[in-house]
Design a protein around this motif. Sequence first.
Motif, short mmCIF file in Angstrom:
data_model
loop_
_atom_site.label_atom_id
_atom_site.label_comp_id
_atom_site.label_asym_id
_atom_site.label_seq_id
_atom_site.Cartn_x
_atom_site.Cartn_y
_atom_site.Cartn_z
N SER A 69 0.82 -1.20 0.00
CA SER A 69 0.00 0.00 0.00
C SER A 69 0.85 1.25 0.00
O SER A 69 0.47 2.27 -0.55
N LEU A 70 2.02 1.21 0.63
CA LEU A 70 2.95 2.33 0.61
C LEU A 70 4.28 1.83 0.08
O LEU A 70 4.86 0.90 0.65
N PRO A 71 4.80 2.41 -1.01
CA PRO A 71 6.08 1.96 -1.52
C PRO A 71 7.19 2.21 -0.52
O PRO A 71 7.13 3.16 0.26
N CYS A 72 8.18 1.36 -0.54
CA CYS A 72 9.33 1.52 0.34
C CYS A 72 10.34 2.43 -0.35
O CYS A 72 10.93 2.05 -1.36
N THR A 73 10.52 3.63 0.18
CA THR A 73 11.40 4.62 -0.44
C THR A 73 12.82 4.49 0.11
O THR A 73 13.08 3.78 1.08
N ASP A 74 13.73 5.23 -0.49
CA ASP A 74 15.10 5.28 0.03
C ASP A 74 15.11 5.84 1.45
O ASP A 74 15.93 5.43 2.28
N PHE A 75 14.22 6.80 1.72
CA PHE A 75 14.13 7.33 3.08
C PHE A 75 13.72 6.23 4.06
O PHE A 75 14.21 6.16 5.19
N ASP A 76 12.77 5.37 3.65
CA ASP A 76 12.33 4.28 4.51
C ASP A 76 13.48 3.31 4.78
O ASP A 76 13.68 2.86 5.92
N VAL A 77 14.24 3.00 3.73
CA VAL A 77 15.37 2.08 3.90
C VAL A 77 16.36 2.65 4.91
O VAL A 77 16.85 1.95 5.80
N ALA A 78 16.66 3.95 4.78
CA ALA A 78 17.57 4.60 5.72
C ALA A 78 17.00 4.59 7.13
O ALA A 78 17.72 4.39 8.12
N TYR A 79 15.70 4.80 7.22
CA TYR A 79 15.02 4.80 8.51
C TYR A 79 15.11 3.43 9.17
O TYR A 79 15.47 3.30 10.34
N PHE A 80 14.80 2.38 8.42
CA PHE A 80 14.89 1.03 8.96
C PHE A 80 16.32 0.72 9.39
O PHE A 80 16.56 0.12 10.44
N VAL A 172 5.23 -4.44 7.63
CA VAL A 172 3.85 -4.87 7.85
C VAL A 172 3.09 -4.87 6.53
O VAL A 172 2.22 -5.72 6.29
N GLU A 173 3.42 -3.93 5.66
CA GLU A 173 2.74 -3.84 4.37
C GLU A 173 3.07 -5.03 3.46
O GLU A 173 2.35 -5.28 2.48
N ASP A 174 4.15 -5.75 3.75
CA ASP A 174 4.64 -6.78 2.84
C ASP A 174 4.54 -8.21 3.38
O ASP A 174 4.37 -9.14 2.61
N VAL A 175 4.71 -8.40 4.68
CA VAL A 175 4.68 -9.77 5.21
C VAL A 175 3.27 -10.32 5.12
O VAL A 175 2.29 -9.57 5.07
N GLU A 176 3.17 -11.63 5.13
CA GLU A 176 1.86 -12.29 5.10
C GLU A 176 1.68 -13.11 6.36
O GLU A 176 2.56 -13.87 6.75
N THR A 204 -2.30 -0.29 9.20
CA THR A 204 -2.23 -1.32 8.16
C THR A 204 -2.39 -2.71 8.77
O THR A 204 -3.15 -3.54 8.25
N ALA A 205 -1.71 -2.97 9.88
CA ALA A 205 -1.85 -4.27 10.55
C ALA A 205 -3.28 -4.50 11.01
O ALA A 205 -3.83 -5.60 10.86
N ARG A 206 -3.88 -3.45 11.56
CA ARG A 206 -5.29 -3.56 12.01
C ARG A 206 -6.20 -3.92 10.84
O ARG A 206 -7.04 -4.83 10.95
#
Length: 427
Positions: A69-80, A172-176, A204-206
């Motif tokens: 639902s939300l693409p994983c951006t370079d900012f997200d990768v840095a954040y993780f 959470v957006e990707d795991v099943e 999203t998890a909810r």
Amino acid sequence: MQSGGDFSNGFHRDDHRDLDLEERQVPGLSSFGRAKKRGRGGARDPRGALTNGIRVSDEQKPLDTQGSSLPCTDFDVAYFHSYAHVGIHEEMIKDRARTETYREAIMRHQSLIQDKVVVDVGCGTGILSIFCAQAGAKRVYAVDASDIAVQAKEVVKANGLSDKVIVLHGRVEDVEIDEEVDVIISEWMGYMLLYESMLGSVITARDRWLKPGGLILPSHATLYMAPISHPDRYSHSIDFWRNVYGIDMSAMMQLAKQCAFEEPSVESISGETVLTWPEVVKHIDCQTIKIQELDSVTAKYKFKSMMRAPMHGFAFWFDVEFSEPAKNTSATSVANGSSSISPSREGNQKKRSNPSDALVLSTSPEAPPTHWQQTIVYFYDPIDVEQDQIIEGSVTLSQSKENRRFMNIHLEYTSAGRSFVKESVMR
């Protein structure tokens, strides 16, 4: 009180103006710097591999093309990546008010956790997942996007809980997860409550997995604001330049103001600095809030100063509440602008005065300190206010278009017939 949903951060501009008056800053690029707790809402195994038999992704696709639902951006990768550092998790776990309140909340709701399926969103080292397993959960899915998930799996194994706690290294957006869950637990709160935008992962998890009527811990959150007078901070950062070893360096003061007060400051203040009773900026019901509400929040406010003093800015803090959905009655009172929570009275584990008797974790100036402290938006120059003087205006908190984990803050305020604007960015 109007609500709207996130924190706002402003923009910088070189020509800091003091007209009657606008305090503005224009957007600037900076690395994601203040990652505190959130590299965890869901990361994915970049290889698209299976983790404990649970699908992380069906195909080996690059992060930015994954069908979430939300693409994983370079900012997200840095954040993780920032949350892979053990120091961040050490700081959070050593925050006893935070960690012990979560453990107490889990034990208070043991009857709703025992023999149930739990998801821990942004599990970090896995401590909350282990608390849930100790409370009798049948199964706990511990989800984290950061590489700290590798250590979490080892922690779970060392405590003999690998049969109960399944660590999923992914967003959470990707795991099943191939079953509905009964409980979601997450320590998602950032500075000013919504900084870092991790609440979206909880939502999203909810929406993906929680059974109707399932338990979410914490269940509610409330962001407060109030004007403050903090002359010591101003003197330390600005007035210092008036006389430096006998040299007049007041020419440095304008630059010093911009450097010291351009961005929000995370620090601890005392209750004595607060000029008025706080007002609610945003109340969140984790059962019903929608992700779209997090894009932008606008709240109007009207304060009456309790003393004569220079006003140096506004402080923000929050409470979170742990209660069962059917028993909570706070939403109505907060929506009407009068929280039944006394925001700075009884310490972190405050109980509300109404019959729901909910457990509350507070970050107010008068509560025992937490690693969240308080967030202060300082003015470049103080404003003198008299006792009973009205301070009114609005605050808008929005996700940055540059990076949704940054927060834009737009403050408008009027006092004694003068109007001001302050914009800043929380990076």
